[in-house]
Design an enzyme around this catalytic site. Structure first.
Site, PDB file in Angstrom:
ATOM      1  N   SER A   1       0.844  -1.190   0.000  1.00  0.00           N
ATOM      2  CA  SER A   1       0.000   0.000   0.000  1.00  0.00           C
ATOM      3  C   SER A   1       0.887   1.250   0.000  1.00  0.00           C
ATOM      4  O   SER A   1       1.670   1.436  -0.919  1.00  0.00           O
ATOM      5  CB  SER A   1      -0.973  -0.034   1.181  1.00  0.00           C
ATOM      6  OG  SER A   1      -2.025   0.873   0.985  1.00  0.00           O
ATOM      7  N   ASP A  19      -9.676  -3.628  -5.797  1.00  0.00           N
ATOM      8  CA  ASP A  19      -9.177  -2.773  -4.727  1.00  0.00           C
ATOM      9  C   ASP A  19      -9.701  -1.356  -4.938  1.00  0.00           C
ATOM     10  O   ASP A  19      -9.563  -0.780  -6.009  1.00  0.00           O
ATOM     11  CB  ASP A  19      -7.639  -2.777  -4.755  1.00  0.00           C
ATOM     12  CG  ASP A  19      -7.018  -2.146  -3.524  1.00  0.00           C
ATOM     13  OD1 ASP A  19      -7.702  -1.351  -2.847  1.00  0.00           O
ATOM     14  OD2 ASP A  19      -5.856  -2.448  -3.244  1.00  0.00           O
ATOM     15  N   HIS A  50      -8.557  -4.722  -1.280  1.00  0.00           N
ATOM     16  CA  HIS A  50      -7.278  -4.152  -0.824  1.00  0.00           C
ATOM     17  C   HIS A  50      -6.494  -5.153   0.012  1.00  0.00           C
ATOM     18  O   HIS A  50      -5.278  -5.131   0.029  1.00  0.00           O
ATOM     19  CB  HIS A  50      -7.542  -2.880  -0.019  1.00  0.00           C
ATOM     20  CG  HIS A  50      -6.313  -2.079   0.265  1.00  0.00           C
ATOM     21  ND1 HIS A  50      -5.527  -1.528  -0.729  1.00  0.00           N
ATOM     22  CD2 HIS A  50      -5.713  -1.733   1.433  1.00  0.00           C
ATOM     23  CE1 HIS A  50      -4.509  -0.870  -0.184  1.00  0.00           C
ATOM     24  NE2 HIS A  50      -4.603  -0.982   1.125  1.00  0.00           N
TER      25      HIS A  50
END
Length: 745
Positions: free
Chosen positions: A586, A672, A707
């Site tokens: 991320s 995501d 995600h």
């Protein structure tokens, strides 16, 4: 697609990667034009885009096919160390004990409850019942079986649950695509029937009003920002649901919870730099929402309303404030509601926990008898409690801190109930599996309280914590700053500069990479990999300044700290400098992209999980998910030319250069909503265009995940095994150390 094959550094033929066509798109800001050849890949409805992504997966599968036996071995090690039929420690809420079970061969948890007893002995009444794995107990009820709910669905995740105070209604929110939009349903636990009330497209967070007649939930706007809290009256059309509060500022995030004593709905509005709390009393027929401290004061704070016994025995309304007003590391104060009606400069607050340059106050809450404070000291998260009697006066009691015996650990409040004589604590360290404690709150008879171990998560396969070593080391950054490192290794690794190494980092949003046990990580340590967690600036390990020195116009400190941590490892005597890999996800994927551009020669491989590698494009588009919320972290490049130029100078996608890049894997998910798949898809194309080396650059995309990747636990274990096998293969660390690995219990 190109048809010629390539060779890697060993001379082995590898298939040619898919080549996306170039369709130049111009992006102009502040007099600067960037030509983006791959922006067209953003159209996820396009059959051509989907075909390209599938070709990327096929290429990745070809390039990494030889890693399959290693992936399978690591998966079996994770599986072999995990007690698959297990359960959580029951926690009490009102008249019931709630817990979840997992069962061998099943992907998802089963949520259950059993009736609690009230005997008058409070500690005994808050002692969880003995629940055995695989053994049903008399009176046990199944609230939600995730395996039944997930049947026939590509994805399954629960985004929130709630039970009425009387225990008769159970609300749960489910996501079946990975896009974090949930469908809420309500079950009548007396009959097992679902109510006709169904609410679509809600966000995380669900709560019943104390009387059980209303259900509160959150809704996101088109850019995925939670902006409304709504109330649904049971039995009425969803179209009639009332907006309790709507936040129109695109840079502010909205959430809610019930106060500890359940007298208020507490609305939390904020960004990383300032916030606002609004309160709604449940017994207020007018439904007036009041503001505690206006956001215009630019204070970052949380507020908890509660009743405090005064010296005359009468209960007085108080507001507990955890705030940074004149206190960069935050402090805890007590305020009378009448004071909050005055201008801020005239308000008188009582200090409860004073400010310290060495201690970060993370939060505070109350039970009916005690204050609970979460702090961070010497990088470690700790919990302190003190009685409410005399709070904020000279008679205030000294804090009591549960004592643990390890140097590097994490202890946090895992839950508390307002009337309970105990608080639930979670504890873990790098080599101590997760423990659940109940801490009996201090009394005059027991002034230190008492730690009661309720469970230590079992680790199978002959696990012995004594086989591993965790130490705190320090790297020195280029500007002289000392950067803490957690260095993990198998005890058999010798300090002879021959081992493999892996550096992991995140360094954003004041998130701390706290000590925690990880079964999957053992598979790397058992292969002789020295695992370094770099606690770089931008995180929260050393207080608020540590975060502020790694955001906005100091963001590059995050990246250089990571490279300096890598240099520490290379010079430590533990590893061969040519056998170091990097891992991050991320915002840590942005970190991976930045260090790949800055120092590609220092890494044999880089794995970037759901990587935020095209940050400027994303944040320049306020219509993209969560973009406006990111301005407080990175700066606002739309309005600020300096912020634009600074982000432009480190954006991984825009700074790929002609240099020999190492092996790189970008791991992402099609659905995501936080870091869109298009960012790594564009990045890998540009890396392949520019690299002067022969190492493969691959993208692995989960077509059904969000995600956090795919949803089932076995699928997640396989994803972790993929990442670790890619790293271990690149480092030549595929064989277990003598005596390491799974053993018979």
């Amino acid at each position: 697609m190109t048809s010629t094959s390539l060779q890697d550094s060993t001379g082995t033929a590898i298939p040619a990667p898919p080549v996306a066509k170039k369709i130049p798109t111009e992006r102009t800001h502040h007099g600067e034009t960037f030509v983006d050849n791959y922006e067209w890949l953003r159209d996820k409805e396009s059959a051509e885009v989907v075909e390209h992504l599938r070709a990327e997966n096929a290429y990745q599968e070809d390039v990494t096919a030889h890693q399959e036996p290693l992936r399978e071995a690591i998966f079996q090690e994770i599986k072999g160390r995990t007690q698959e039929t297990d359960l959580s420690v029951p926690h009490r809420k009102d008249g019931w004990w709630y817990f979840s079970r997992s069962a061998e061969g099943k992907e998802y948890g089963i949520h259950c409850r059993v009736k609690a007893q009230d005997t008058g002995d409070k500690v005994a009444d808050w002692t969880p019942p003995a629940v055995e794995p695989g053994m049903e107990i008399p009176g046990e009820e199944i609230l939600l079986d995730g395996n039944v709910e997930a049947e026939g669905k590509p994805f399954f995740s629960v985004g929130g649950t709630a039970v009425t105070v009387d225990g008769t209604l159970y609300a749960y929110a489910v996501d079946n695509s990975g896009d974090e939009r949930f469908t809420l349903r309500i079950k009548d636990l007396r009959t097992g029937e679902l109510l006709p009330d169904v609410i679509e497209n809600i966000f995380y967070g669900v709560a019943f009003s104390p009387d059980g007649t209303r259900l509160f939930y959150t809704v996101v706007d088109e850019s995925w920002r939670p902006y409304q809290v709504k109330a649904h009256a049971l039995g009425t059309p969803v179209a009639d649901d009332v907006v309790v509060y709507q936040e129109d500022d695109p840079a502010m995030w909205l959430g809610f919870e019930l106060s500890a004593d359940r007298r208020y709905l507490v609305l939390g509005i904020g960004c990383s730099e300032y916030s606002e709390t609004r309160l709604l009393r449940f017994d207020d027929p007018a439904g007036t929402v009041s503001t505690v401290i206006s956001r215009d004061e630019r204070i970052l704070y949380e507020a908890e309303p509660f009743l405090l016994d005064g010296p005359n025995g009468e209960k007085a309304e108080k507001i507990l404030l955890t705030h940074n007003h004149g206190a960069i590391n935050s402090m805890v104060s007590l305020a009378d509601p009448a004071e909050l009606e005055k201008p801020l400069a005239e308000q008188a607050w009582q200090t409860v926990v004073e400010h310290s340059g060495d201690v970060r106050v993370n939060g505070a809450g109350v039970t009916s008898t005690h204050l609970i404070v979460s702090i961070r000291k010497d990088t470690i998260e700790r919990v302190q409690v003190m009685g409410l009697a005399g709070l904020g006066t000279a008679a205030q009691q000294a804090p009591v801190e549960p004592a643990f015996d390890e140097e590097l650990y994490t202890a946090g409040v895992g839950g508390s109930d307002y009337e309970a004589p105990v608080i639930r604590l979670g504890y873990t360290s790098y080599f101590t599996p997760s423990r659940i404690y109940d801490f009996v709150l201090p009394t005059p008879d027991q002034p230190s309280g008492e730690l009661l171990l309720r469970k230590e998560s079992p680790v199978l396969g002959g696990y012995d914590a004594g086989d591993y070593v965790a130490t705190r080391e320090w790297a020195t950054a280029g500007d002289g700053t000392r950067v803490p490192l957690s260095v993990l290794r198998h005890k058999a690794v010798k300090q002879d500069s021959t081992a493999a190494g892996l550096v992991y980092g995140y360094g954003s949003y004041e998130m701390s990479m706290d000590p925690g046990f990880g079964i999957a990580r053992l598979s790397l340590l058992d292969r002789g990999v020295v695992f370094v967690i770099a606690h770089i600036r931008g995180g929260g390990e050393l207080g608020r300044h540590w975060y502020e020195d790694g955001k906005k116009l100091t963001k590059k400190n995050t990246f250089t700290d990571f490279v300096d941590a890598t240099d520490w490892l290379a010079d430590s005597g533990w590893v061969d400098p040519s056998r170091i890999a990097a891992l991050g996800g991320s915002a840590g994927g942005l970190l991976m992209g930045a260090v790949a551009n800055m120092a590609p020669e220092k890494y044999a491989a880089i794995v970037a999980q759901v990587p935020f590698v095209d940050p400027l494009t994303s944040i320049l588009d306020p219509d993209l998910p969560l973009s406006a919320l990111e301005w407080e972290e990175w700066g606002n490049p739309i309005t600020d030319p300096q912020a634009y130029a600074y982000m432009k100078s480190y954006s991984p996608y825009e700074n790929v250069r002609e240099v020999a890049y190492p092996k790189i894997a970008a791991v992402t998910s099609f659905n995501d909503t936080r870091v869109l798949y298009v960012e790594p898809a564009k990045w890998v194309q540009e890396l392949r265009n520019k690299t002067t080396g022969s190492e493969p650059i691959v993208m692995k995309i989960e077509m059904d995940g969000g995600h956090g990747g795919a949803s089932g636990r076995y699928v997640q274990w396989r994803e972790r095994a993929w990442d670790y096998a890619f790293i271990a293969d690149a480092l030549g660390a595929v064989e277990l150390l003598p005596g390491a690995g799974l053993k018979e219990d």
